[in-house]
Enzyme design. Sequence first.
Site, PDB file in Angstrom:
ATOM      1  N   HIS A  98      -1.388 -11.095  -4.850  1.00 42.28           N
ATOM      2  CA  HIS A  98       0.028 -10.807  -4.641  1.00 42.28           C
ATOM      3  C   HIS A  98       0.952 -11.837  -5.283  1.00 42.28           C
ATOM      4  O   HIS A  98       2.024 -11.493  -5.787  1.00 42.28           O
ATOM      5  CB  HIS A  98       0.325 -10.687  -3.147  1.00 42.28           C
ATOM      6  N   HIS A 126      -9.448  -1.958  -4.817  1.00 48.00           N
ATOM      7  CA  HIS A 126      -8.312  -2.277  -3.959  1.00 48.00           C
ATOM      8  C   HIS A 126      -7.383  -3.284  -4.630  1.00 48.00           C
ATOM      9  O   HIS A 126      -6.155  -3.176  -4.507  1.00 48.00           O
ATOM     10  CB  HIS A 126      -8.762  -2.832  -2.608  1.00 48.00           C
ATOM     11  N   HIS A 181       0.824  -1.217   0.000  1.00 46.80           N
ATOM     12  CA  HIS A 181       0.000   0.000   0.000  1.00 46.80           C
ATOM     13  C   HIS A 181       0.853   1.260   0.000  1.00 46.80           C
ATOM     14  O   HIS A 181       0.526   2.245  -0.680  1.00 46.80           O
ATOM     15  CB  HIS A 181      -0.943   0.003   1.201  1.00 46.80           C
TER      16      HIS A 181
END
Length: 308
Positions: A275, A248, A65
């Site tokens: 990820h 997101h 982030h």
Amino acid sequence: MGKGLHSGLNVKIKFNPAPEDHGYKIRRIDLPGGPILDAVAENVVSTERSTVIGSATIQIGTVEHALAALYACEIDNCLIDVDAPEFPIMDGSSISFVQKILETGITIQNARRIYISFPRKRIKVRDEVTGASLILRPSDSFSIKSSISFDSVLLKQQEAYLPGLSSFIKDFASARTFVFVREIESLIDKNLIKGGDMDNAIIIYDQIMEQKKLDKLCDMLCVKKRHANHLGYVMNTSLRTPDEPARHKLLDIIGDIALVGYFIKGEIVANRPGHTINNIFAREIRKNINIRQKAEMLNISGFYWSQP
């Protein structure tokens, strides 16, 4: 300052100015000698619920982030100090990092930014088991199209589109991470999400559980008990946008491709990103950048940016 999502520790993080050609580096100031790790794709050692950079002796988790904020704000060079084995989760998005960058300001450095592009080829990675895939297509600009899908009555399919980095702050920076209630027990058993709460994640209750099991999870999370037959979103604030989960996931893509180490010109098309596949993708891009190819592939324009 904030708490680590998985460690639950109180964490201080600081973005420091860095010289030209420095890139992103992370320093563990809580350890003797302040060891520094390069924030590049090859140094990722885990992708379970976050991106973790590490070496034989140290690890730094949940970096995505903050890196998304730096990349989207077009910061080329930054030394990040952190006093724990994990970046703080803040509210589960990038917005706090972006706000601090904008508040502090940036400085133009005396060097030209290098953009990586592949005008005559596509770079594609795919997970045959999950169906996840990412493609980098030739383009004179940068964009991302991303779609997500889950076996969920509340979150089936969503799409998100970023036409350029200039859209990130307004449309994507505040999109929060999310988790399904049915996943929480397993994550706790793996010693994860110690710092997870109703203020730093979207929590999705989409499959009916036995009341006793749900009550136990509520106790573990220190939240108010709810009726097991009532499906829905469980957090202190409502969704910021109807497609916040998809936004997101796109935010995460930016944080993970920041580990390529260069700004990219190309169109990214992602299906069911996460990820793990994001890191495979970033590594594949870096693998295609070698000394003999650079003269052919690099388009040079713009400037390096770094915080003052």
